[in-house]
Design a protein around this motif. Structure first.
Motif, PDB file in Angstrom:
ATOM      1  N   PRO A  37       0.912  -1.217  -0.063  1.00  0.00           N
ATOM      2  CA  PRO A  37      -0.067  -0.037   0.114  1.00  0.00           C
ATOM      3  C   PRO A  37       0.781   1.306  -0.010  1.00  0.00           C
ATOM      4  CG  PRO A  37      -0.305  -1.199   2.134  1.00  0.00           C
ATOM      5  CD  PRO A  37       0.484  -2.102   1.168  1.00  0.00           C
ATOM      6  N   ALA A  38       1.943   1.407   0.738  1.00  0.00           N
ATOM      7  CA  ALA A  38       2.993   2.328   0.601  1.00  0.00           C
ATOM      8  C   ALA A  38       3.309   2.666  -0.665  1.00  0.00           C
ATOM      9  CB  ALA A  38       4.156   2.166   1.642  1.00  0.00           C
ATOM     10  N   ALA A  40       2.133   1.877  -3.629  1.00  0.00           N
ATOM     11  CA  ALA A  40       1.059   2.225  -4.343  1.00  0.00           C
ATOM     12  C   ALA A  40       0.753   3.657  -4.253  1.00  0.00           C
ATOM     13  CB  ALA A  40      -0.452   1.366  -4.028  1.00  0.00           C
ATOM     14  N   GLY A  41       0.936   4.012  -2.754  1.00  0.00           N
ATOM     15  CA  GLY A  41       0.295   5.534  -2.477  1.00  0.00           C
ATOM     16  C   GLY A  41       1.394   6.455  -3.125  1.00  0.00           C
ATOM     17  N   LEU A  42       2.676   5.997  -3.074  1.00  0.00           N
ATOM     18  CA  LEU A  42       3.553   6.692  -3.264  1.00  0.00           C
ATOM     19  C   LEU A  42       3.619   6.931  -4.877  1.00  0.00           C
ATOM     20  CD1 LEU A  42       5.813   8.063  -1.439  1.00  0.00           C
ATOM     21  CD2 LEU A  42       7.549   6.314  -2.461  1.00  0.00           C
ATOM     22  N   ALA A  43       3.476   5.943  -5.672  1.00  0.00           N
ATOM     23  CA  ALA A  43       3.287   6.150  -7.097  1.00  0.00           C
ATOM     24  C   ALA A  43       2.231   6.962  -7.345  1.00  0.00           C
ATOM     25  CB  ALA A  43       3.000   4.686  -7.659  1.00  0.00           C
ATOM     26  N   PHE A  44       1.160   7.008  -6.809  1.00  0.00           N
ATOM     27  CA  PHE A  44      -0.066   7.752  -6.969  1.00  0.00           C
ATOM     28  C   PHE A  44       0.448   9.306  -6.660  1.00  0.00           C
ATOM     29  CE2 PHE A  44      -3.541   9.770  -4.680  1.00  0.00           C
ATOM     30  CZ  PHE A  44      -4.640  10.000  -5.857  1.00  0.00           C
ATOM     31  N   PHE A  45       0.965   9.577  -5.538  1.00  0.00           N
ATOM     32  CA  PHE A  45       1.414  10.924  -5.305  1.00  0.00           C
ATOM     33  C   PHE A  45       2.368  11.227  -6.174  1.00  0.00           C
ATOM     34  CE2 PHE A  45       4.062  13.926  -2.589  1.00  0.00           C
ATOM     35  CZ  PHE A  45       3.032  14.864  -2.155  1.00  0.00           C
ATOM     36  N   LEU A  46       3.176  10.495  -6.920  1.00  0.00           N
ATOM     37  CA  LEU A  46       4.073  11.149  -7.866  1.00  0.00           C
ATOM     38  C   LEU A  46       3.436  11.570  -9.284  1.00  0.00           C
ATOM     39  CD1 LEU A  46       7.344   8.870  -7.262  1.00  0.00           C
ATOM     40  CD2 LEU A  46       6.900  11.369  -6.512  1.00  0.00           C
TER      41      LEU A  46
ATOM     42  N   ILE B  49      -2.698   4.902   5.444  1.00  0.00           N
ATOM     43  CA  ILE B  49      -1.809   5.106   4.145  1.00  0.00           C
ATOM     44  C   ILE B  49      -2.565   5.760   2.867  1.00  0.00           C
ATOM     45  CG2 ILE B  49       0.131   4.271   2.662  1.00  0.00           C
ATOM     46  CD1 ILE B  49       0.811   1.924   4.929  1.00  0.00           C
ATOM     47  N   THR B  50      -3.310   4.578   2.657  1.00  0.00           N
ATOM     48  CA  THR B  50      -4.235   5.007   1.048  1.00  0.00           C
ATOM     49  C   THR B  50      -4.980   6.272   1.517  1.00  0.00           C
ATOM     50  OG1 THR B  50      -5.691   3.311   1.697  1.00  0.00           O
ATOM     51  CG2 THR B  50      -4.116   2.827   0.460  1.00  0.00           C
ATOM     52  N   PHE B  53      -2.990   9.268   1.258  1.00  0.00           N
ATOM     53  CA  PHE B  53      -2.576   9.578  -0.200  1.00  0.00           C
ATOM     54  C   PHE B  53      -3.802  10.233  -1.110  1.00  0.00           C
ATOM     55  CE2 PHE B  53       1.163   7.167   0.527  1.00  0.00           C
ATOM     56  CZ  PHE B  53       2.133   8.172   0.146  1.00  0.00           C
ATOM     57  N   THR B  56      -4.462  13.857  -0.628  1.00  0.00           N
ATOM     58  CA  THR B  56      -3.850  14.798  -1.418  1.00  0.00           C
ATOM     59  C   THR B  56      -4.690  14.995  -2.687  1.00  0.00           C
ATOM     60  OG1 THR B  56      -2.695  13.137  -2.625  1.00  0.00           O
ATOM     61  CG2 THR B  56      -1.812  13.856  -0.713  1.00  0.00           C
ATOM     62  N   GLN B  77      -2.011   8.481 -11.791  1.00  0.00           N
ATOM     63  CA  GLN B  77      -1.268   7.198 -12.141  1.00  0.00           C
ATOM     64  C   GLN B  77      -1.713   6.491 -10.769  1.00  0.00           C
ATOM     65  OE1 GLN B  77       2.796   7.351 -12.613  1.00  0.00           O
ATOM     66  NE2 GLN B  77       3.197   8.309 -10.932  1.00  0.00           N
ATOM     67  N   TYR B  78      -1.926   5.179 -10.843  1.00  0.00           N
ATOM     68  CA  TYR B  78      -2.347   4.295  -9.953  1.00  0.00           C
ATOM     69  C   TYR B  78      -3.547   4.704  -8.888  1.00  0.00           C
ATOM     70  CZ  TYR B  78       1.893   1.888 -11.468  1.00  0.00           C
ATOM     71  OH  TYR B  78       2.761   1.204 -12.261  1.00  0.00           O
ATOM     72  N   GLY B  79      -4.197   5.624  -9.338  1.00  0.00           N
ATOM     73  CA  GLY B  79      -5.213   6.189  -8.524  1.00  0.00           C
ATOM     74  C   GLY B  79      -6.297   4.988  -8.407  1.00  0.00           C
ATOM     75  N   LEU B  81      -5.857   2.047  -8.216  1.00  0.00           N
ATOM     76  CA  LEU B  81      -5.181   0.761  -7.420  1.00  0.00           C
ATOM     77  C   LEU B  81      -5.426   1.251  -5.846  1.00  0.00           C
ATOM     78  CD1 LEU B  81      -3.637  -1.420  -6.601  1.00  0.00           C
ATOM     79  CD2 LEU B  81      -1.660  -0.481  -7.017  1.00  0.00           C
ATOM     80  N   VAL B  82      -5.147   2.725  -5.653  1.00  0.00           N
ATOM     81  CA  VAL B  82      -4.943   3.284  -4.072  1.00  0.00           C
ATOM     82  C   VAL B  82      -6.267   3.325  -3.601  1.00  0.00           C
ATOM     83  CG1 VAL B  82      -4.429   5.126  -2.899  1.00  0.00           C
ATOM     84  CG2 VAL B  82      -2.886   4.498  -4.709  1.00  0.00           C
ATOM     85  N   LEU B  85      -7.669  -0.200  -3.089  1.00  0.00           N
ATOM     86  CA  LEU B  85      -7.335  -0.760  -1.766  1.00  0.00           C
ATOM     87  C   LEU B  85      -8.064  -0.349  -0.828  1.00  0.00           C
ATOM     88  CD1 LEU B  85      -3.292  -0.563  -2.355  1.00  0.00           C
ATOM     89  CD2 LEU B  85      -4.793  -2.775  -2.130  1.00  0.00           C
TER      90      LEU B  85
END
Lengths: 189, 624
Positions: A37-38, A40-46, B49-50, B53, B56, B77-79, B81-82, B85
C-alpha cells in the motif's frame, strides 16, 4: 507477563532456536504486506511529475489580436494579452488570460516577441518609452529594446518567442513560459 | 553500531520496549486463531496510508467531490489502485471485525479481567462502522448520496434531539457543501484520531493481560516474534491478496454524480449494512416506526454485547453468550442473504441497477470529451445529455401509454403495484400499453409498418376501454379511419414481388425527410424514386387508388413548393425528424397533425422547452 530480557536478539531460555526460515519469512512477508500500500500510494502521489503531457492540437501558435500593419516598424513595442484555454485537472477553462507578450516590428515582415515575464524571478517587466528599455519593478532588471540584459541582475535576456507572419498580415506567436533564475532558456511544463 | 544502539537505549529505553513488543509470551504456541487482531491493525494501516494519499487529491464540495474522485480513478497514475485498496480494505475490515469479535466471544476473552478491553473493542467497532458510513458519501455519487440520505434521516428520527442531530451531521437542513466538509472531517480526522487513541488503549490493555489461551498445554510456549508474527503476516498477506484481487477484478465503483433532482431506485447501503436495511423493510418493523427498527433494536443488541462480560460471570453465562453471538451472526447473515435474494428477484431493482450502470459509464464518456467537466460539476453533463435525459423523460411522460421496445425506455417494465389491503401483500401487475411502442419510431421499419400494416402498428390503442369495457371511441376513430382502410386495401400491392423495391423507395423518401443523422440524403436515387410514388401513386404493378398527397402535405427539404394540402391527414414535412416531433408533441391535436381525431395530450405546457428539446433529440438520435 514474562520477565523482560534486555538483550534484543537473545532467545528465551529453554526454547529451541527458531528456524532460520521462520525469521526470514516472518520479516519478508511482514515487509511485503506493509510496502504494497505504501508504494501504491507513493506512485500515486508522484503523478504530477510522472504525468505525460497531453499533446495539444495544432502547432502551439496563437493568432495575436494585432495585425502586422498595426505595428510600426521599430516603433514602440505593444503589450498583448495571451488568451488560451487552461486545463486544471478535470476542468477546462475556456479563453483565460494566461500571460502577455511584447510585440515589436523590426522590419517590413519581421516581428519580435518577448514573454513579458522577467527571467530573474518572474515579475512582469514594463516598457519605458522614455528610456527605450524594459524595466522590472521587482529587482530593477533592465533590458534593451532587443531584449538584451542591461545590468547583471537577470540571469539572461528577455525570452524571445517564435513568431510567424501568416497570410501576409496575421501575427502568430508560439506562447511559452520559461524557468526563472537559470542562465539557459528552459521551457516550463 | 553497538555503541550507537546502547547510546540510544540509554536515552530512550527502546530495547526494553522492542523486547516487550516482540517477545510477548504465548503459552501453548502460536496459533492461527490469534491472527484476527493483527489483520485488523494491518487493514487499518492500509486505510491510513491509502487514505492520506487519497486526501492529497480529493476535493470535498458538491461540485468537485465526484469530479476529483473520477480524476483519481481514471486519470491519476495508480489512482484506481489506491482507491481500490481503500475501498475494499474498508469492507475487509468489517468482515475481520466480525471474525475478531466472534473469536473473542468463543474463546471467552471478554471475561474478567478483560472486560474493559472488550468494551474498548466495542467502541472501536462503532468507530469503524462510522468510518464506513462517512466514507460511503464522500465520492458524492448517486449510490452514496441516496444511501447516506437514509442514514441521516434515521438520525433525524431519534427521539427529542433528532432534527438537531441531523442538521449537525449535514451542516444544514439539506445536503450541500457542508455535508461533505463535515463528513470528510469526521472520516479523515475525528474518527481515525479517536480510533488510534482507543486502539493504543486496546493493545496496551491486551498486553497487560496477555493473550487468552484456551488450552495452554497444547504445545510448548512460543514468543510473538517470529512464530506468531509469521502467522499474522501470512494472514495479512491473504487479506491483501483478496483486496488486490477485488481491486483488479472488480475495481472500486463510482456511480453517476449525485443528483438531488433525480430519484435513484438502485440505492442500497453498503453490503454490511444490508441486514439492517432488510430488517427495516419488514412490514411489522415498519409499523413499529423508524426509531424502533433503526435505533432501539440495534441499540439493544449493542447493550447486550456490552453486557457479555457481566453475563459471563454466571456458570451458564458463557454458553449463553456464545449462543447469543451465534444467533445474532446467523440473523445478520440471514437478513443479508434475504436482502440479496429479494433484490436479485426484483426485476424493477435489477433494471434500476442496469440503468445506474449505463449512466455511470455515460458520464465518464462525456467527461472524457475535450470540453472536460464544466464548473457546475459533472452532474450537468448528464442533465444536458439527450441520451440520458431522453429515456427518463419518456418514462415519466410517455410511458404511461406508450412503450419503448417493450419497456419504459429506462429498462423498467411499466407496472402497477396493487395493495389489496392496507399494509397487506403487494402485487406487481405489468400494465398493458394503450398506445404504440415507439422503440423504432421514425425508422424505415416503422414507416414501412405504418404503410403496410397500420392497424397492427397501432393495435395497442385497442387497450383503451370505455366504461363498458369496449374499445374506446377515440381508438376506433384511429383504427378504423381512412389511413387504416387505405393500408388494408393497398396491402395486395405489397404482396407483388415487383413492387418490393417501390415500397422500399417510398420508405426511403419519407425517411430522408426526417434529416436524421447518418441517413441517405434526399438526392440519392431511392428517395428520388420514392418521391415519384409519393406524388403519383404509380407502382411497377398497379397504382394507388388514393395518393399520399391526396391526404398528406409535405414540404420537401430545400424546396419552396408544398406537396398536397394541410388539413386532411398529418403533415409529413420532416416526418420523424426533430421539427416534426417537437411540433407534434407540443400540440398533436393541431390541424396539421391529428386534428379532431387526436386523443393524445399536448405536451407543450407540460414539458419545459429544454425537456422537450432533450426528449426530441434523444428520439431522433441527435446526440453523440
Amino acid at each position: 507477563m514474562s520477565q523482560p530480557h534486555l538483550e534484543l536478539h537473545e532467545h528465551p531460555p529453554g526454547e529451541p532456536r527458531r528456524g532460520f526460515m521462520t525469521h526470514i519469512l516472518a520479516a519478508g512477508i511482514g515487509l511485503l504486506v506493509g510496502t504494497v500500500p505504501a508504494f501504491a500510494g507513493l506512485a500515486f502521489f508522484l503523478d504530477p511529475i510522472m504525468r505525460k503531457k497531453k499533446s495539444g492540437s495544432g502547432d502551439g501558435f496563437l493568432k495575436m489580436p494585432v495585425t502586422l500593419e498595426a505595428l510600426e516598424i521599430n516603433g514602440q513595442p505593444q503589450l498583448v494579452k495571451i488568451i488560451m484555454d487552461r486545463v486544471d485537472a478535470w476542468n477546462t477553462y475556456l479563453n483565460q488570460p494566461v500571460g502577455s507578450v511584447y510585440l515589436r516590428r523590426t522590419d517590413t515582415d519581421k516581428v519580435v516577441a518577448f514573454n513579458s515575464i522577467c527571467p530573474h524571478l518572474g515579475c512582469m517587466v514594463d516598457y519605458k518609452a522614455a528610456d527605450k528599455n524594459y524595466f522590472c519593478p521587482c529587482h530593477t532588471s533592465t533590458f534593451d529594446e532587443d531584449g538584451e540584459m542591461q545590468n547583471d541582475i537577470p540571469p539572461r535576456g528577455l525570452d524571445t518567442l517564435k513568431v510567424e507572419i501568416r497570410n501576409g498580415t496575421e501575427v502568430w506567436v508560439k506562447f511559452q513560459n520559461f524557468r526563472a533564475t537559470t542562465p539557459d532558456k528552459i521551457p516550463v511544463g | 553500531m553497538n555503541a550507537l544502539i546502547n547510546w540510544l537505549d540509554d536515552r530512550t529505553g527502546f530495547k526494553k520496549l522492542m523486547h516487550e513488543a516482540l517477545y510477548e509470551n504465548i503459552p501453548g504456541g502460536a496459533r492461527w486463531r490469534y491472527v484476527w487482531g493483527s489483520t485488523l491493525v494491518f487493514t487499518f494501516s492500509i486505510q491510513v496510508i491509502t487514505g492520506l494519499f487519497l486526501w492529497t487529491a480529493y476535493s470535498p464540495s458538491t461540485t468537485t467531490a465526484w469530479e476529483s474522485v473520477y480524476y483519481i480513478q481514471n486519470h491519476m497514475q495508480y489512482g484506481w489502485l489506491v482507491r481500490g485498496l481503500h475501498h475494499f480494505s474498508a469492507q475487509a475490515m468489517t468482515v475481520l471485525l466480525a471474525l475478531h469479535l466472534m473469536q473473542v466471544v468463543i474463546d471467552g476473552a471478554y471475561k474478567a479481567p478483560r472486560e474493559i478491553n472488550f468494551w474498548l473493542g466495542l467502541i472501536l467497532m462503532q468507530i469503524v462502522l462510522g468510518l464506513g458510513l462517512t466514507g460511503y458519501l464522500l465520492p458524492w455519487d448517486q449510490k452514496g448520496y441516496y444511501a447516506t440520505q437514509v442514514s441521516t434521516k434515521i438520525m433525524g428520527a431519534t427521539p427529542v434531539v433528532g432534527s438537531q442531530l441531523q442538521q449537525l451531521a449535514q451542516g444544514g437542513p439539506e445536503y450541500g457543501h457542508h455535508t461533505l466538509t463535515r463528513f470528510f472531517a469526521m472520516h479523515a480526522g475525528i474518527l481515525p484520531g479517536t480510533l488510534i487513541a482507543f486502539l493504543v488503549l486496546h493493545i496496551a490493555v491486551f498486553r497487560r493481560h496477555g493473550i487468552t489461551v484456551p488450552d495452554p498445554d497444547r504445545a510448548p510456549a512460543a514468543t510473538f516474534w517470529p512464530d506468531q508474527v509469521l502467522k499474522d503476516a501470512v494472514a495479512c498477506l491473504a487479506v491483501l491478496g483478496t483486496v488486490l484481487t477485488l481491486t483488479i477484478w472488480k475495481g472500486a465503483e463510482l456511480a453517476a454524480p449525485a443528483d438531488p433532482s433525480e430519484a435513484y431506485s438502485a440505492a442500497r447501503p453498503e453490503w454490511y449494512f444490508l441486514f439492517l436495511f432488510q430488517f427495516l423493510r419488514f412490514t411489522w418493523v415498519e409499523k413499529l416506526g423508524i426509531p424502533f427498527g433503526a435505533i432501539y433494536v440495534p441499540g439493544a443488541l449493542m447493550a447486550i454485547l456490552a453486557a457479555l462480560p457481566i453475563i459471563g460471570r454466571w456458570r451458564a453465562g458463557h454458553v449463553l453468550n456464545v449462543l447469543f453471538m451465534m444467533v445474532m451472526m446467523l440473523g445478520i447473515v440471514g437478513l443479508t442473504g434475504l436482502a440479496l435474494y429479494n433484490d436479485t428477484n426484483d426485476p424493477d431493482f435489477q433494471a434500476s441497477v442496469k440503468q445506474a450502470h449505463v449512466e455511470a459509464i455515460r458520464v465518464e464518456e462525456l467527461a472524457e470529451r475535450p470540453a472536460g467537466i464544466p464548473l457546475e460539476g459533472a452532474v450537468s453533463l448528464l442533465r444536458n445529455d439527450p441520451k440520458t435525459q431522453g429515456p427518463r423523460l419518456f418514462a415519466r411522460n410517455c410511458a404511461p401509454c406508450h412503450r419503448y421496445n417493450g419497456h419504459d425506455a429506462t429498462g423498467h417494465e411499466v407496472v402497477k403495484i396493487v395493495e389489496k389491503e392496507k399494509h397487506g401483500p403487494k402485487e406487481r401487475i405489468v400494465e398493458n400499453p394503450t398506445a404504440t411502442d415507439l422503440g423504432n419510431f421514425g425508422s424505415p421499419e416503422w414507416i414501412k409498418s405504418v404503410i403496410t400494416d397500420f392497424k397492427g402498428t397501432f393495435a395497442a390503442l385497442e387497450n383503451v376501454k370505455d366504461k363498458e369495457g369496449n374499445v374506446a371511441e377515440s381508438s376506433k376513430h384511429f383504427l378504423e379511419g381512412e389511413m387504416a382502410s387505405w393500408s388494408t386495401s393497398h396491402a395486395q400491392h405489397w404482396r407483388v414481388k415487383e413492387n418490393e423495391q417501390a415500397l422500399s423507395d417510398l420508405v426511403a423518401f419519407l425517411h430522408s425527410q426526417s434529416q436524421r443523422r447518418g441517413i441517405p440524403g434526399i438526392s440519392d436515387e431511392a428517395p428520388k424514386r420514392g418521391r415519384q410514388i409519393f406524388e403519383t401513386g404509380k407502382l411497377p404493378v398497379g397504382k394507388f387508388e388514393t395518393n399520399c398527397i391526396d391526404c398528406h402535405s409535405l414540404h420537401p427539404i430545400g424546396e419552396d413548393m408544398l406537396l398536397g394540402e394541410i388539413g386532411a391527414g398529418p403533415t409529413l414535412t420532416n416526418y420523424g425528424g426533430e421539427r416534426w416531433l417537437r411540433e407534434f408533441l407540443t400540440n398533436p391535436g393541431h390541424e396539421k397533425y391529428y386534428g379532431s381525431n387526436n386523443a393524445m395530450p399536448a405536451f407543450g405546457g407540460r414539458l419545459l422547452d429544454k425537456e422537450l428539446d432533450l426528449l426530441v433529440r434523444w428520439m431522433v438520435g441527435d446526440y453523440d
